[in-house]
Design a protein around this motif. Structure first.
Motif, PDB file in Angstrom:
ATOM      1  N   ALA A 104      21.850 -25.670  -4.090  1.00 60.44           N
ATOM      2  CA  ALA A 104      21.766 -27.065  -3.871  1.00 60.44           C
ATOM      3  C   ALA A 104      21.564 -27.157  -5.312  1.00 60.44           C
ATOM      4  N   HIS A 105      21.641 -26.697  -6.544  1.00 53.68           N
ATOM      5  CA  HIS A 105      21.211 -27.613  -8.368  1.00 53.68           C
ATOM      6  C   HIS A 105      22.456 -27.894  -7.979  1.00 53.68           C
ATOM      7  N   ARG A 106      24.038 -26.519  -7.430  1.00 51.06           N
ATOM      8  CA  ARG A 106      25.333 -27.226  -8.367  1.00 51.06           C
ATOM      9  C   ARG A 106      25.717 -29.088  -7.512  1.00 51.06           C
ATOM     10  N   LYS A 107      25.059 -29.012  -6.089  1.00 48.83           N
ATOM     11  CA  LYS A 107      25.264 -30.100  -5.880  1.00 48.83           C
ATOM     12  C   LYS A 107      24.443 -31.270  -6.407  1.00 48.83           C
ATOM     13  N   VAL A 108      23.261 -31.173  -6.575  1.00 46.50           N
ATOM     14  CA  VAL A 108      22.311 -32.026  -7.421  1.00 46.50           C
ATOM     15  C   VAL A 108      22.896 -32.174  -8.755  1.00 46.50           C
ATOM     16  N   THR A 109      23.808 -31.502  -9.494  1.00 50.84           N
ATOM     17  CA  THR A 109      24.044 -31.138 -10.618  1.00 50.84           C
ATOM     18  C   THR A 109      25.124 -32.755 -10.370  1.00 50.84           C
ATOM     19  N   GLU A 110      25.879 -32.247  -9.450  1.00 54.60           N
ATOM     20  CA  GLU A 110      27.474 -32.619  -9.052  1.00 54.60           C
ATOM     21  C   GLU A 110      27.376 -34.271  -8.722  1.00 54.60           C
ATOM     22  N   HIS A 111      26.357 -34.181  -8.124  1.00 55.47           N
ATOM     23  CA  HIS A 111      26.048 -36.634  -7.781  1.00 55.47           C
ATOM     24  C   HIS A 111      25.887 -36.453  -9.303  1.00 55.47           C
ATOM     25  N   VAL A 112      24.750 -36.286  -9.589  1.00 55.92           N
ATOM     26  CA  VAL A 112      23.846 -36.682 -10.948  1.00 55.92           C
ATOM     27  C   VAL A 112      25.698 -36.739 -11.646  1.00 55.92           C
ATOM     28  N   GLU A 113      26.482 -35.842 -11.559  1.00 55.11           N
ATOM     29  CA  GLU A 113      27.411 -36.506 -13.060  1.00 55.11           C
ATOM     30  C   GLU A 113      28.531 -37.384 -12.599  1.00 55.11           C
ATOM     31  N   LYS A 114      27.901 -37.396 -11.102  1.00 52.32           N
ATOM     32  CA  LYS A 114      29.133 -39.124 -10.559  1.00 52.32           C
ATOM     33  C   LYS A 114      28.137 -40.204 -11.413  1.00 52.32           C
ATOM     34  N   LEU A 115      27.251 -40.322 -11.399  1.00 54.96           N
ATOM     35  CA  LEU A 115      26.625 -41.323 -11.063  1.00 54.96           C
ATOM     36  C   LEU A 115      26.293 -41.237 -12.442  1.00 54.96           C
ATOM     37  N   ILE A 116      26.965 -40.320 -13.699  1.00 52.22           N
ATOM     38  CA  ILE A 116      26.673 -40.443 -14.927  1.00 52.22           C
ATOM     39  C   ILE A 116      28.721 -41.294 -15.441  1.00 52.22           C
ATOM     40  N   GLY A 117      28.893 -40.882 -14.472  1.00 51.08           N
ATOM     41  CA  GLY A 117      30.948 -41.902 -14.485  1.00 51.08           C
ATOM     42  C   GLY A 117      31.600 -41.564 -15.972  1.00 51.08           C
ATOM     43  N   ASP A 118      31.909 -42.311 -15.319  1.00 51.30           N
ATOM     44  CA  ASP A 118      32.851 -42.109 -17.265  1.00 51.30           C
ATOM     45  C   ASP A 118      32.372 -42.966 -18.545  1.00 51.30           C
ATOM     46  N   ILE A 119      30.515 -42.003 -18.238  1.00 51.44           N
ATOM     47  CA  ILE A 119      29.916 -43.503 -19.884  1.00 51.44           C
ATOM     48  C   ILE A 119      30.502 -42.063 -21.073  1.00 51.44           C
ATOM     49  N   ALA A 120      31.164 -43.100 -22.372  1.00 51.64           N
ATOM     50  CA  ALA A 120      31.641 -42.757 -23.396  1.00 51.64           C
ATOM     51  C   ALA A 120      31.301 -41.101 -24.075  1.00 51.64           C
ATOM     52  N   PRO A 121      31.640 -40.066 -25.030  1.00 51.23           N
ATOM     53  CA  PRO A 121      31.663 -38.962 -24.804  1.00 51.23           C
ATOM     54  C   PRO A 121      29.767 -39.413 -26.361  1.00 51.23           C
ATOM     55  N   ASP A 122      30.123 -39.632 -26.817  1.00 51.00           N
ATOM     56  CA  ASP A 122      28.884 -40.577 -28.130  1.00 51.00           C
ATOM     57  C   ASP A 122      28.316 -40.853 -27.216  1.00 51.00           C
ATOM     58  N   ASP A 123      27.748 -42.066 -26.112  1.00 45.05           N
ATOM     59  CA  ASP A 123      27.236 -42.737 -25.317  1.00 45.05           C
ATOM     60  C   ASP A 123      26.528 -41.470 -24.705  1.00 45.05           C
ATOM     61  N   ARG A 124      26.900 -40.339 -23.980  1.00 41.21           N
ATOM     62  CA  ARG A 124      26.455 -39.678 -23.037  1.00 41.21           C
ATOM     63  C   ARG A 124      25.041 -38.797 -24.348  1.00 41.21           C
ATOM     64  N   GLU A 125      26.042 -38.500 -25.623  1.00 40.78           N
ATOM     65  CA  GLU A 125      25.344 -37.255 -26.456  1.00 40.78           C
ATOM     66  C   GLU A 125      23.847 -37.893 -26.920  1.00 40.78           C
ATOM     67  N   ARG A 126      23.898 -39.082 -27.204  1.00 40.90           N
ATOM     68  CA  ARG A 126      23.351 -40.245 -27.298  1.00 40.90           C
ATOM     69  C   ARG A 126      22.068 -39.685 -26.804  1.00 40.90           C
ATOM     70  N   LEU A 127      22.708 -40.534 -25.565  1.00 43.23           N
ATOM     71  CA  LEU A 127      21.379 -40.562 -23.953  1.00 43.23           C
ATOM     72  C   LEU A 127      20.608 -39.195 -23.235  1.00 43.23           C
ATOM     73  N   GLU A 128      21.797 -38.178 -23.874  1.00 40.42           N
ATOM     74  CA  GLU A 128      21.161 -36.816 -23.650  1.00 40.42           C
ATOM     75  C   GLU A 128      19.980 -36.458 -24.729  1.00 40.42           C
ATOM     76  N   HIS A 129      20.225 -36.781 -25.651  1.00 44.87           N
ATOM     77  CA  HIS A 129      19.414 -36.861 -27.132  1.00 44.87           C
ATOM     78  C   HIS A 129      17.653 -37.237 -26.372  1.00 44.87           C
ATOM     79  N   LEU A 130      18.011 -38.317 -26.096  1.00 46.81           N
ATOM     80  CA  LEU A 130      16.970 -39.636 -25.999  1.00 46.81           C
ATOM     81  C   LEU A 130      16.238 -39.108 -24.364  1.00 46.81           C
ATOM     82  N   VAL A 131      17.229 -38.809 -23.534  1.00 47.02           N
ATOM     83  CA  VAL A 131      16.350 -37.856 -22.216  1.00 47.02           C
ATOM     84  C   VAL A 131      15.573 -36.693 -22.473  1.00 47.02           C
ATOM     85  N   TRP A 132      15.845 -35.845 -23.366  1.00 47.56           N
ATOM     86  CA  TRP A 132      15.192 -34.770 -24.008  1.00 47.56           C
ATOM     87  C   TRP A 132      13.506 -35.333 -24.404  1.00 47.56           C
ATOM     88  N   THR A 133      13.786 -36.551 -25.545  1.00 51.66           N
ATOM     89  CA  THR A 133      12.706 -36.582 -26.351  1.00 51.66           C
ATOM     90  C   THR A 133      11.770 -36.826 -25.477  1.00 51.66           C
TER      91      THR A 133
END
Length: 140
Positions: free
Chosen positions: A102-131
């Motif tokens: 289930a975790h693998r499938k949830v992660t796959e679905h969320v990865e599709k939602l993230i789509g083609d976010i640029a690596p720098d934006d993705r890294e910033r977003l990840e940091h902000l979400v953890w914050t």
């Protein structure tokens, strides 16, 4: 007028992720909350109170959720080694299999939602979400 605040965007994102849990849960004949419970327990045995807080459930609702998952054979209650009056919840072997899938499938679905976010934006977003979540980012 459309509300475009960050808070509104985060609420919509939370709703979207909730739908992902619902979709994945259907595949495993689980409710969305059962799916979240199993995925969260991949981190190890957790106390009922901590899990109740993490899922935002009242004590009675948490008890019912665990009762149903226990009857399904995917979790078990065990005594907390630090406080023998308290119970912890842990995955059974069957629960681990379902939780990992289930975790693998949830992660796959969320990865599709993230789509083609640029690596720098993705890294910033990840940091902000953890914050926002208030916990340190897991180490890769």
């Amino acid at each position: 007028m459309e509300d475009t605040t960050l808070a509104t965007a985060l609420v919509r994102l939370a709703q979207l992720v909730s739908r992902v849990y619902a979709e994945v849960g259907k595949e495993f004949e689980l409710t969305p909350q059962q799916t979240q419970l199993l995925c969260m327990l991949l981190g190890g045995s957790t106390g009922m109170t901590d899990m109740s807080r993490a899922l935002g459930l009242e004590r009675s609702s948490m008890t019912g959720l665990v009762d149903r998952a226990e009857r399904r054979g995917v979790v078990a209650r065990v005594r907390d080694q630090r406080d023998r009056r308290a119970a912890c919840i842990e995955l059974t072997e069957q629960g681990k299999e379902i939780a990992y899938a289930a975790h693998r499938k949830v992660t796959e679905h969320v990865e599709k939602l993230i789509g083609d976010i640029a690596p720098d934006d993705r890294e910033r977003l990840e940091h902000l979400v953890w914050t926002i979540v208030g916990t340190p980012a897991p180490r890769s």
